[in-house]
Design an enzyme around this catalytic site. Structure first.
Site, PDB file in Angstrom:
ATOM      1  N   CYS A  78       1.927  42.948  56.163  1.00  0.00           N
ATOM      2  CA  CYS A  78       3.095  43.115  57.041  1.00  0.00           C
ATOM      3  C   CYS A  78       4.314  43.519  56.210  1.00  0.00           C
ATOM      4  CB  CYS A  78       3.389  41.822  57.786  1.00  0.00           C
ATOM      5  SG  CYS A  78       4.906  41.920  58.760  1.00  0.00           S
ATOM      6  N   ILE A  79       4.867  44.659  56.520  1.00  0.00           N
ATOM      7  CA  ILE A  79       5.925  45.205  55.668  1.00  0.00           C
ATOM      8  C   ILE A  79       7.206  44.382  55.758  1.00  0.00           C
ATOM      9  CG2 ILE A  79       6.671  46.883  57.429  1.00  0.00           C
ATOM     10  CD1 ILE A  79       7.184  48.834  55.075  1.00  0.00           C
TER      11      ILE A  79
END
Lengths: 132, 120
Positions: A78-79
């Site tokens: 998840c960025i």
């Protein structure tokens, strides 16, 4: 059956990441497919390239890399969770003006939409390290 | 795939960890991708919905601001554990959004009604 795995557990401080790895191996050994492994919250630390693991212990990030290489797994970090925690790739390093980056090969930064897509695509979604 | 529905379960207090915010982010993302999503608040998570929060003193953003935007994202299926509320001396009227309280028996059918259950 198509599985996706969500890992919220960090690699060292909790058992969840190691359990997720063993679950992933069991899923594949049973002939199922893994659509995606999505790393969220502190689970993003599974994707660091900079662990220095004692010789008599197994590196969790290295095990994810090996499993992904063997089975062509989609390891998505998840960025938003990652950049907050200082886990970035070359592109994000450029965006935020950092001179270094540390996302391990075989992992990819992307958005929570990849988690939602995994839910829609998979017959089973199994979370490790939730609720903390 | 159109019948898919996602239930996000949160069990943590509003502050002290990022769990509440992280669960909201998952729910909001489901909505952005036009997937039906429900939120279930169990245990200390019922405190997440309390009105009148003021977490500035501990350097946190007020969750109420994000919660009030949930109806705009068509996230209006909010379920709260009846026992969790009662154990903490709370009532649904103390909460910032309309919720449906559910007991243990209803919990089982709520889980069964969703194709995917995510714990954050």
């Amino acid at each position: 059956m198509i599985f996706s795995i969500i890992v919220q557990a960090p690699p060292v401080q909790a058992q969840g990441a190691e359990t997720a790895l063993r679950f992933a191996r069991a899923v594949l050994a049973a002939g199922h497919r893994i659509h995606r492994v999505f790393f969220y919250r502190d689970g993003v630390h599974n994707g660091t390239a900079l662990t220095c693991t004692p010789q008599d212990e197994n590196s969790i990030p290295a095990q994810w890399q090996a499993l992904a290489a063997e089975h062509d797994l989609d390891l998505v970090v998840c960025i938003a969770a990652a950049v907050r925690r200082g886990l970035i790739d070359e592109s994000e390093a450029g965006r935020y003006g950092h001179r270094h980056w540390n996302l391990a090969d075989g992992f990819e930064l992307s958005g929570l939409g990849q988690l939602v897509e995994a839910c829609l695509t998979s017959d089973r979604v199994v979370t490790f390290g939730g609720r903390s | 795939m159109s019948a898919a529905s996602i239930l996000v379960i949160t069990r943590s207090a509003p502050y002290g960890s990022s769990a509440a915010r992280d669960a909201l982010d998952v729910a909001l993302t489901c909505s952005v991708f036009e997937q039906p999503v429900s939120l279930l608040f169990l245990d200390d998570a019922v405190f997440q919905l309390l009105k009148g929060q003021s977490p500035g003193g501990i350097g946190q953003k007020n969750l109420n601001a994000v919660q009030q935007s949930l109806p705009l994202y068509d996230i209006d299926r909010l379920y709260v554990g009846a026992r969790a509320l009662a154990e903490r001396g709370l009532h649904a009227s103390d909460l910032i959004l309309p919720v449906q309280t559910i007991d243990e028996a209803e919990l089982a059918s709520l889980l069964a009604d969703h194709t995917t259950v995510l714990s954050v």
